[in-house]
Design a protein around this motif. Structure first.
Motif, PDB file in Angstrom:
ATOM      1  N   SER A  11      37.333  40.627  40.645  1.00 40.21           N
ATOM      2  CA  SER A  11      37.737  39.530  39.779  1.00 40.21           C
ATOM      3  C   SER A  11      38.050  40.060  38.383  1.00 40.21           C
ATOM      4  CB  SER A  11      36.640  38.471  39.702  1.00 40.21           C
ATOM      5  OG  SER A  11      37.014  37.426  38.820  1.00 40.21           O
ATOM      6  N   LYS A  12      39.074  39.505  37.781  1.00 42.90           N
ATOM      7  CA  LYS A  12      39.443  39.852  36.411  1.00 42.90           C
ATOM      8  C   LYS A  12      38.793  38.907  35.404  1.00 42.90           C
ATOM      9  CE  LYS A  12      43.834  41.765  37.987  1.00 42.90           C
ATOM     10  NZ  LYS A  12      45.316  41.647  37.987  1.00 42.90           N
ATOM     11  N   THR A  13      38.035  37.959  35.910  1.00 41.86           N
ATOM     12  CA  THR A  13      37.287  37.041  35.049  1.00 41.86           C
ATOM     13  C   THR A  13      35.830  37.022  35.494  1.00 41.86           C
ATOM     14  OG1 THR A  13      37.768  35.139  36.476  1.00 41.86           O
ATOM     15  CG2 THR A  13      39.296  35.574  34.660  1.00 41.86           C
ATOM     16  N   VAL A  14      34.959  36.589  34.603  1.00 30.85           N
ATOM     17  CA  VAL A  14      33.532  36.464  34.911  1.00 30.85           C
ATOM     18  C   VAL A  14      33.221  34.971  34.977  1.00 30.85           C
ATOM     19  CG1 VAL A  14      31.187  37.117  34.260  1.00 30.85           C
ATOM     20  CG2 VAL A  14      33.104  38.615  33.671  1.00 30.85           C
ATOM     21  N   ASP A  15      32.943  34.486  36.164  1.00 31.19           N
ATOM     22  CA  ASP A  15      32.842  33.055  36.430  1.00 31.19           C
ATOM     23  C   ASP A  15      31.385  32.599  36.418  1.00 31.19           C
ATOM     24  OD1 ASP A  15      33.029  30.475  37.324  1.00 31.19           O
ATOM     25  OD2 ASP A  15      34.230  30.925  39.102  1.00 31.19           O
ATOM     26  N   ASN A  16      30.998  31.907  35.340  1.00 34.55           N
ATOM     27  CA  ASN A  16      29.625  31.413  35.263  1.00 34.55           C
ATOM     28  C   ASN A  16      29.318  30.400  36.365  1.00 34.55           C
ATOM     29  OD1 ASN A  16      28.696  32.922  33.082  1.00 34.55           O
ATOM     30  ND2 ASN A  16      29.469  31.452  31.583  1.00 34.55           N
ATOM     31  N   LYS A 108      38.003  50.979  22.823  1.00 34.78           N
ATOM     32  CA  LYS A 108      39.197  50.507  23.517  1.00 34.78           C
ATOM     33  C   LYS A 108      39.008  49.054  23.947  1.00 34.78           C
ATOM     34  CE  LYS A 108      42.100  51.489  27.548  1.00 34.78           C
ATOM     35  NZ  LYS A 108      42.263  52.331  28.758  1.00 34.78           N
ATOM     36  N   PRO A 109      39.917  48.178  23.569  1.00 38.11           N
ATOM     37  CA  PRO A 109      39.799  46.771  23.999  1.00 38.11           C
ATOM     38  C   PRO A 109      39.907  46.661  25.518  1.00 38.11           C
ATOM     39  CG  PRO A 109      41.398  47.017  22.216  1.00 38.11           C
ATOM     40  CD  PRO A 109      41.087  48.399  22.699  1.00 38.11           C
ATOM     41  N   ILE A 110      39.159  45.727  26.080  1.00 40.18           N
ATOM     42  CA  ILE A 110      39.232  45.474  27.518  1.00 40.18           C
ATOM     43  C   ILE A 110      40.354  44.479  27.767  1.00 40.18           C
ATOM     44  CG2 ILE A 110      38.012  44.554  29.522  1.00 40.18           C
ATOM     45  CD1 ILE A 110      35.410  45.526  28.267  1.00 40.18           C
ATOM     46  N   LYS A 111      41.316  44.852  28.567  1.00 37.03           N
ATOM     47  CA  LYS A 111      42.489  44.006  28.827  1.00 37.03           C
ATOM     48  C   LYS A 111      42.158  42.877  29.803  1.00 37.03           C
ATOM     49  CE  LYS A 111      45.663  47.916  28.254  1.00 37.03           C
ATOM     50  NZ  LYS A 111      46.713  48.749  28.922  1.00 37.03           N
ATOM     51  N   LYS A 112      42.902  41.796  29.679  1.00 34.53           N
ATOM     52  CA  LYS A 112      42.731  40.681  30.610  1.00 34.53           C
ATOM     53  C   LYS A 112      43.043  41.098  32.040  1.00 34.53           C
ATOM     54  CE  LYS A 112      43.635  36.852  27.410  1.00 34.53           C
ATOM     55  NZ  LYS A 112      44.505  35.674  27.142  1.00 34.53           N
ATOM     56  N   SER A 113      43.925  42.092  32.191  1.00 35.58           N
ATOM     57  CA  SER A 113      44.359  42.518  33.525  1.00 35.58           C
ATOM     58  C   SER A 113      43.363  43.437  34.226  1.00 35.58           C
ATOM     59  CB  SER A 113      45.711  43.227  33.424  1.00 35.58           C
ATOM     60  OG  SER A 113      45.605  44.389  32.593  1.00 35.58           O
ATOM     61  N   GLU A 114      42.324  43.877  33.504  1.00 37.64           N
ATOM     62  CA  GLU A 114      41.365  44.804  34.105  1.00 37.64           C
ATOM     63  C   GLU A 114      40.374  44.058  34.990  1.00 37.64           C
ATOM     64  OE1 GLU A 114      39.941  48.326  31.773  1.00 37.64           O
ATOM     65  OE2 GLU A 114      40.685  47.134  30.086  1.00 37.64           O
ATOM     66  N   ILE A 115      39.915  44.719  36.041  1.00 37.88           N
ATOM     67  CA  ILE A 115      38.891  44.160  36.922  1.00 37.88           C
ATOM     68  C   ILE A 115      37.555  44.196  36.186  1.00 37.88           C
ATOM     69  CG2 ILE A 115      37.583  44.544  39.044  1.00 37.88           C
ATOM     70  CD1 ILE A 115      40.216  45.574  40.284  1.00 37.88           C
ATOM     71  N   LYS A 116      36.947  43.024  36.033  1.00 42.34           N
ATOM     72  CA  LYS A 116      35.703  42.908  35.267  1.00 42.34           C
ATOM     73  C   LYS A 116      34.460  43.045  36.137  1.00 42.34           C
ATOM     74  CE  LYS A 116      38.187  41.616  31.624  1.00 42.34           C
ATOM     75  NZ  LYS A 116      39.494  41.310  32.235  1.00 42.34           N
ATOM     76  N   ILE A 117      34.538  42.486  37.336  1.00 38.23           N
ATOM     77  CA  ILE A 117      33.378  42.546  38.226  1.00 38.23           C
ATOM     78  C   ILE A 117      33.825  42.808  39.657  1.00 38.23           C
ATOM     79  CG2 ILE A 117      31.873  41.057  36.838  1.00 38.23           C
ATOM     80  CD1 ILE A 117      32.534  38.764  38.730  1.00 38.23           C
TER      81      ILE A 117
END
Length: 209
Positions: A11-16, A108-117
């Motif tokens: 996932s590229k987002t972290v879903d609470n 380095k900023p973490i891009k929105k396109s990167e896999i977060k989890i």
């Protein structure tokens, strides 16, 4: 022959909301019977994943690193920080990627396109999993909801979960495991793992990990 399975997704987002669903948590509190009923009858999760039995809620557990670095089983901590907060804490501790500028190195900023989890689900052959968890002494299906209050969790399922945790911790780093929850309230016992894909040198890289 009994088989074990492992499903992996990213996932590229972290879903609470997903974190709360896995943790059976709402507003920092354990799900009530009404929450279970909503999930089973009206919630989108109910339509996707089928039956969850509130009378087996107390059998769910999580695996964590306890005192003295020992892997232990404990009840799900419903008051723990949100999944986003736990992800951010791991990033603050371990993310070391930098970019070189004229003013020196900056984070380095973490891009929105990167896999977060990375999300993993571990389970296995239903007959074997029910033997490990309940010694087959459980009533399944919608007719079984609410009838399993006298069912006990066996130590075998706890040991299986600990073995899985230790294997993943050795392979990917215990510090990267921010959630490790075992569900025994659904049709088939299974584990949910949430992993931050940080490498040993502090890069966020699912591909490398």
């Amino acid at each position: 022959m009994p088989k074990q399975m492992l499903e992996i997704s990213t996932s590229k987002t972290v879903d609470n909301a997903l974190g709360d669903y896995i943790g059976r948590t709402r507003n920092k509190q354990e799900w009530t019977k009404e929450d279970y009923d909503w999930q089973n009858n009206k919630g989108t999760q109910g339509r996707q994943y089928g039956v969850r039995d509130w009378s087996r809620a107390s059998l769910n557990f999580e695996v964590v690193i306890g005192k003295h670095g020992k892997t232990v089983v404990q009840p799900i901590d419903h008051a723990k920080p949100s999944l986003q907060e736990r992800w951010q804490q791991r990033i603050d501790e371990g993310y070391k990627a930098v970019v070189h500028t004229k003013k020196g190195d900056v984070r380095k900023p973490i891009k929105k396109s990167e896999i977060k989890i990375v999300k993993m689900e571990l389970g296995g052959n239903r007959d074997r999993m029910h033997e490990l968890a309940f010694d087959h002494k459980v009533n399944l299906g919608k007719r079984g909801i609410g009838t399993n209050g006298d069912v006990h969790r066996r130590e075998d399922i706890e040991q299986w979960a600990i073995d899985c945790y230790n294997h993943l911790a050795k392979k990917y780093g215990a510090e990267n495991i921010i959630d490790f929850v075992v569900h025994l309230d659904e049709t088939n016992p299974h584990i949910h793992v949430t992993l931050v894909p940080l490498t040993q040198d502090g890069k966020l890289s699912y591909t490398e990990l």
